[in-house]
Write a protein that holds these residues in place. Sequence first.
Motif, PDB file in Angstrom:
ATOM      1  N   ARG A 115       0.808  -1.429   0.000  1.00  0.00           N
ATOM      2  CA  ARG A 115       0.023   0.083  -0.028  1.00  0.00           C
ATOM      3  C   ARG A 115       0.821   1.416   0.067  1.00  0.00           C
ATOM      4  NH1 ARG A 115      -1.423   3.211   4.004  1.00  0.00           N
ATOM      5  NH2 ARG A 115      -0.530   1.901   5.413  1.00  0.00           N
ATOM      6  N   ASP A 116       1.834   1.380   0.905  1.00  0.00           N
ATOM      7  CA  ASP A 116       2.792   2.630   0.907  1.00  0.00           C
ATOM      8  C   ASP A 116       3.864   2.435  -0.131  1.00  0.00           C
ATOM      9  OD1 ASP A 116       5.437   3.660   2.164  1.00  0.00           O
ATOM     10  OD2 ASP A 116       3.672   4.673   3.231  1.00  0.00           O
ATOM     11  N   PRO A 117       3.833   3.433  -1.027  1.00  0.00           N
ATOM     12  CA  PRO A 117       4.712   3.597  -1.949  1.00  0.00           C
ATOM     13  C   PRO A 117       6.356   3.354  -1.792  1.00  0.00           C
ATOM     14  CG  PRO A 117       3.249   5.289  -2.338  1.00  0.00           C
ATOM     15  CD  PRO A 117       3.013   4.603  -1.030  1.00  0.00           C
ATOM     16  N   HIS A 118       6.650   4.084  -0.644  1.00  0.00           N
ATOM     17  CA  HIS A 118       8.114   3.894  -0.110  1.00  0.00           C
ATOM     18  C   HIS A 118       8.479   2.237   0.146  1.00  0.00           C
ATOM     19  CE1 HIS A 118      11.287   5.483   2.908  1.00  0.00           C
ATOM     20  NE2 HIS A 118      11.435   4.112   2.724  1.00  0.00           N
ATOM     21  N   HIS A 119       7.534   1.752   0.905  1.00  0.00           N
ATOM     22  CA  HIS A 119       7.827   0.216   1.072  1.00  0.00           C
ATOM     23  C   HIS A 119       7.611  -0.623  -0.098  1.00  0.00           C
ATOM     24  CE1 HIS A 119       5.930   0.796   5.436  1.00  0.00           C
ATOM     25  NE2 HIS A 119       6.810   1.413   5.207  1.00  0.00           N
ATOM     26  N   ILE A 120       6.840  -0.301  -1.145  1.00  0.00           N
ATOM     27  CA  ILE A 120       6.654  -1.017  -2.323  1.00  0.00           C
ATOM     28  C   ILE A 120       8.045  -1.068  -3.110  1.00  0.00           C
ATOM     29  CG2 ILE A 120       5.733  -1.167  -4.526  1.00  0.00           C
ATOM     30  CD1 ILE A 120       3.008  -0.312  -3.161  1.00  0.00           C
ATOM     31  N   ALA A 121       8.523   0.167  -3.253  1.00  0.00           N
ATOM     32  CA  ALA A 121       9.903   0.405  -3.833  1.00  0.00           C
ATOM     33  C   ALA A 121      10.967  -0.039  -3.256  1.00  0.00           C
ATOM     34  CB  ALA A 121      10.181   1.960  -4.007  1.00  0.00           C
ATOM     35  N   GLU A 122      11.091  -0.037  -1.893  1.00  0.00           N
ATOM     36  CA  GLU A 122      12.135  -0.578  -1.258  1.00  0.00           C
ATOM     37  C   GLU A 122      12.186  -2.126  -1.227  1.00  0.00           C
ATOM     38  OE1 GLU A 122      14.302  -0.283   3.269  1.00  0.00           O
ATOM     39  OE2 GLU A 122      12.842   1.297   2.591  1.00  0.00           O
ATOM     40  N   ALA A 123      10.832  -2.898  -1.187  1.00  0.00           N
ATOM     41  CA  ALA A 123      10.618  -4.218  -1.201  1.00  0.00           C
ATOM     42  C   ALA A 123      11.246  -4.712  -2.363  1.00  0.00           C
ATOM     43  CB  ALA A 123       9.313  -4.624  -0.796  1.00  0.00           C
ATOM     44  N   GLU A 124      10.949  -3.884  -3.406  1.00  0.00           N
ATOM     45  CA  GLU A 124      11.269  -4.475  -4.999  1.00  0.00           C
ATOM     46  C   GLU A 124      13.020  -4.655  -5.030  1.00  0.00           C
ATOM     47  OE1 GLU A 124       9.184  -3.093  -8.334  1.00  0.00           O
ATOM     48  OE2 GLU A 124       8.188  -1.577  -7.174  1.00  0.00           O
ATOM     49  N   PHE A 125      13.678  -3.466  -4.509  1.00  0.00           N
ATOM     50  CA  PHE A 125      15.133  -3.216  -4.680  1.00  0.00           C
ATOM     51  C   PHE A 125      15.873  -4.360  -3.735  1.00  0.00           C
ATOM     52  CE2 PHE A 125      14.683   0.505  -6.884  1.00  0.00           C
ATOM     53  CZ  PHE A 125      15.726   1.011  -7.592  1.00  0.00           C
ATOM     54  N   LYS A 126      15.293  -4.528  -2.568  1.00  0.00           N
ATOM     55  CA  LYS A 126      15.763  -5.582  -1.749  1.00  0.00           C
ATOM     56  C   LYS A 126      15.587  -6.969  -2.237  1.00  0.00           C
ATOM     57  CE  LYS A 126      15.539  -3.049   2.787  1.00  0.00           C
ATOM     58  NZ  LYS A 126      14.593  -2.888   3.986  1.00  0.00           N
ATOM     59  N   ALA A 127      14.444  -7.294  -2.879  1.00  0.00           N
ATOM     60  CA  ALA A 127      14.278  -8.610  -3.532  1.00  0.00           C
ATOM     61  C   ALA A 127      15.391  -8.717  -4.577  1.00  0.00           C
ATOM     62  CB  ALA A 127      12.865  -8.569  -4.010  1.00  0.00           C
ATOM     63  N   PHE A 128      15.385  -7.497  -5.556  1.00  0.00           N
ATOM     64  CA  PHE A 128      16.368  -7.585  -6.684  1.00  0.00           C
ATOM     65  C   PHE A 128      17.885  -7.742  -6.004  1.00  0.00           C
ATOM     66  CE2 PHE A 128      19.274  -5.475  -9.324  1.00  0.00           C
ATOM     67  CZ  PHE A 128      19.396  -6.140 -10.418  1.00  0.00           C
ATOM     68  N   ALA A 129      17.973  -7.191  -5.013  1.00  0.00           N
ATOM     69  CA  ALA A 129      19.266  -7.361  -4.372  1.00  0.00           C
ATOM     70  C   ALA A 129      19.281  -8.559  -4.010  1.00  0.00           C
ATOM     71  CB  ALA A 129      19.373  -6.479  -3.153  1.00  0.00           C
ATOM     72  N   ARG A 130      18.789  -9.316  -3.050  1.00  0.00           N
ATOM     73  CA  ARG A 130      18.888 -10.683  -2.618  1.00  0.00           C
ATOM     74  C   ARG A 130      19.013 -11.969  -3.724  1.00  0.00           C
ATOM     75  NH1 ARG A 130      20.018 -11.640   2.764  1.00  0.00           N
ATOM     76  NH2 ARG A 130      19.259 -13.626   2.538  1.00  0.00           N
ATOM     77  N   ALA A 131      18.212 -11.694  -4.699  1.00  0.00           N
ATOM     78  CA  ALA A 131      18.265 -12.425  -5.884  1.00  0.00           C
ATOM     79  C   ALA A 131      19.517 -12.417  -6.759  1.00  0.00           C
ATOM     80  CB  ALA A 131      16.892 -12.174  -7.114  1.00  0.00           C
TER      81      ALA A 131
END
Length: 212
Positions: free
Chosen positions: A175-191
Amino acid sequence: MSSQSPAAQSSTAQARIAHLRRETSESSIDLTINLDGTGVSDIHTSVPFYDHLLTAFAKHSLTDLTVRASGDIEIDVHHTVEDVGIVLGLAIRQALGDKSGISRYGDALVPLDEALAQAVVDISGRPYLVHTGEPAGFEFHLIGGHFTGSMVRHVFEAIAFNAALTVHVTVLGGRDPHHIAEAEFKAFARAFRQAKAYDPLVSGVPSTKGAL
């Protein structure tokens, strides 16, 4: 087949480091990357939320990253943000070298409070991005008052196409745009962390073609 641990392979292999500079009429970028680092970063792009996202990428991918960037942000942050992504992608591609001994594939599912993102990375040598699931209107939202949500996709495009990666990023909730963007970058980083890692069971380049 090598019996070395991934850490031993990393210590005996050629250092996976790249330093690139890029100057255009729109931006000036100086970037150094070490794929075998510990996640140390020193990032100043003149776009604060982007600094935050790149710091998260470095930390969670165990990649040392230094960025100095300036650009025509008085017009829009677009040029600076995208150009840093281009240089980061080029640096990743250079630092990976011939890709011998790497795992090649990575997959991660990362939450940030209500947000949930999944990323899959293939160090394939074939640039491709599939990016889905961001909620309607996300691309128009100003995160931190300066970083438009649409920039998230632009960054992944720039990295994937210039690093020659196949990348799938899917937002599963949020829901929160900050959380969405950060989750995307963290997921990409871990992958990406999994994909770039040395695999003790891999001999040579992990492809039936013999090259990536």
